[in-house]
Design an enzyme around this catalytic site. Structure first.
Site, short mmCIF file in Angstrom:
data_model
loop_
_atom_site.label_atom_id
_atom_site.label_comp_id
_atom_site.label_asym_id
_atom_site.label_seq_id
_atom_site.Cartn_x
_atom_site.Cartn_y
_atom_site.Cartn_z
N GLY A 199 -76.35 12.53 -41.49
CA GLY A 199 -75.14 11.95 -40.92
C GLY A 199 -73.97 12.90 -41.12
O GLY A 199 -74.06 13.86 -41.91
N GLN A 258 -65.18 15.05 -42.36
CA GLN A 258 -65.80 16.13 -43.15
C GLN A 258 -65.63 17.51 -42.51
O GLN A 258 -65.81 18.52 -43.19
CB GLN A 258 -67.30 15.84 -43.34
N CYS A 310 -74.31 13.50 -50.12
CA CYS A 310 -73.18 13.77 -49.22
C CYS A 310 -73.07 15.28 -49.02
O CYS A 310 -73.09 16.05 -49.99
CB CYS A 310 -71.89 13.24 -49.84
N LEU A 311 -72.94 15.69 -47.77
CA LEU A 311 -72.81 17.12 -47.47
C LEU A 311 -71.51 17.69 -48.04
O LEU A 311 -71.41 18.90 -48.23
CB LEU A 311 -72.89 17.35 -45.96
N HIS A 350 -71.65 4.63 -45.31
CA HIS A 350 -71.22 5.88 -45.97
C HIS A 350 -70.29 6.66 -45.05
O HIS A 350 -69.22 7.13 -45.47
CB HIS A 350 -72.47 6.69 -46.34
N GLU A 351 -70.70 6.81 -43.78
CA GLU A 351 -69.88 7.61 -42.84
C GLU A 351 -68.57 6.89 -42.50
O GLU A 351 -67.52 7.54 -42.35
CB GLU A 351 -70.66 7.90 -41.55
N HIS A 356 -66.08 7.64 -45.05
CA HIS A 356 -65.42 8.94 -44.84
C HIS A 356 -64.22 8.77 -43.91
O HIS A 356 -63.16 9.36 -44.13
CB HIS A 356 -66.39 9.94 -44.21
O1 K1U Z 1 -72.02 12.04 -44.91
C1 K1U Z 1 -72.72 12.96 -45.27
O2 K1U Z 1 -72.27 13.78 -46.03
C2 K1U Z 1 -74.15 13.08 -44.82
C3 K1U Z 1 -75.14 12.46 -45.81
C4 K1U Z 1 -75.51 11.09 -45.28
C5 K1U Z 1 -76.14 10.13 -46.25
C6 K1U Z 1 -77.31 10.45 -46.92
C7 K1U Z 1 -77.90 9.54 -47.78
C8 K1U Z 1 -77.32 8.30 -47.96
C9 K1U Z 1 -76.15 8.00 -47.30
C10 K1U Z 1 -75.57 8.91 -46.44
C11 K1U Z 1 -76.33 13.37 -45.88
O3 K1U Z 1 -76.95 13.66 -44.91
S1 K1U Z 1 -76.76 13.98 -47.45
C12 K1U Z 1 -78.25 14.94 -47.12
C13 K1U Z 1 -79.47 14.10 -46.92
O4 K1U Z 1 -79.47 12.92 -47.22
C14 K1U Z 1 -80.67 14.68 -46.31
C15 K1U Z 1 -80.74 16.03 -45.98
C16 K1U Z 1 -81.89 16.56 -45.42
C17 K1U Z 1 -82.97 15.76 -45.18
C18 K1U Z 1 -82.93 14.43 -45.50
C19 K1U Z 1 -81.78 13.89 -46.06
ZN ZN Z 2 -70.80 12.02 -47.01
#
Ligand code: K1U
Ligand code: ZN
Length: 168
Positions: free
Chosen positions: A46, A51, A92-93, A134-135, A138
């Site tokens: 996501g 972000q 979270c990225l 979560h998004e 943000h």
């Molecule tokens: O909002 C963001 O920073 C993105 C975040 C979304 C998220 C993940 C988990 C729970 C709630 C929200 C991410 O994408 S973190 C990375 C991640 O979960 C992932 C990366 C590669 C493959 C699978 C998952």
């Molecule tokens: Zn996030």
């Protein structure tokens, strides 16, 4: 299309409240394409416009294994939710390498605009419900670590500062 820079916690710009999109036009469709490319490159499941330092209410999500099922939510609103809540692990990225449990509504109904500017409603549960909440946080200027204890937040800030020093 372009891969955009992702703001890192504790960048104060992550706490900006996003404004609604006034019109879904080519500018917004280009932003969505760039956000999708950024999310796929990261990689993540996501991304919120906040972000990438764009303070408008735009979210992209792709939970598919093949990374070919992009979901776009413009001006999202939660119009109903379950009483039940559920704990789930989040990442979270903007806070790379940190994962922790957050309590969210177990099921939500979200209303948003699609890329044609048309309103739609979607019922979500499981990881999709977690990811939308979560998004949407943000877009309100909230990062998931703000649900954690002050001690954990302080340790996470320390880890992020160390990562920044290593990258410099
Ligand atoms: O909002 C963001 O920073 C993105 C975040 C979304 C998220 C993940 C988990 C729970 C709630 C929200 C991410 O994408 S973190 C990375 C991640 O979960 C992932 C990366 C590669 C493959 C699978 C998952
Ligand atoms: Zn996030």
């Amino acid at each position: 299309m372009a891969v955009l820079d992702i703001l890192r916690y504790p960048d104060t710009r992550l706490h900006t409240v996003a404004k609604p999109v006034a019109q879904v036009d080519e500018r917004v469709r280009t932003l969505v394409a760039d956000m999708a490319q950024t999310m796929y490159a990261a990689p993540g499941i996501g991304l919120a416009a906040t972000q990438v330092n764009v303070h408008e209410q735009v979210i992209v999500i792709d939970l598919s294994d093949a990374r070919d099922h992009l979901q776009v939510f413009i001006n999202p609103e939660i119009i109903a939710h379950s009483e039940e809540r559920a704990d789930g692990e989040e990442g979270c990225l903007s806070v790379p390498g940190i994962y922790d449990e957050v309590e969210r509504f177990a099921r939500i109904t979200v209303r948003a605009l699609n890329l044609d500017g048309q309103s739609f409603e979607l019922e979500a549960s499981g990881l999709l419900a977690v990811c939308i909440q979560h998004e949407m946080d943000h877009l309100k200027g909230k990062v998931f670590v703000q649900y954690l204890s002050r001690l954990k937040q302080s340790r996470i800030r320390g880890k992020m500062a160390k990562l920044d020093r290593q990258a410099a």
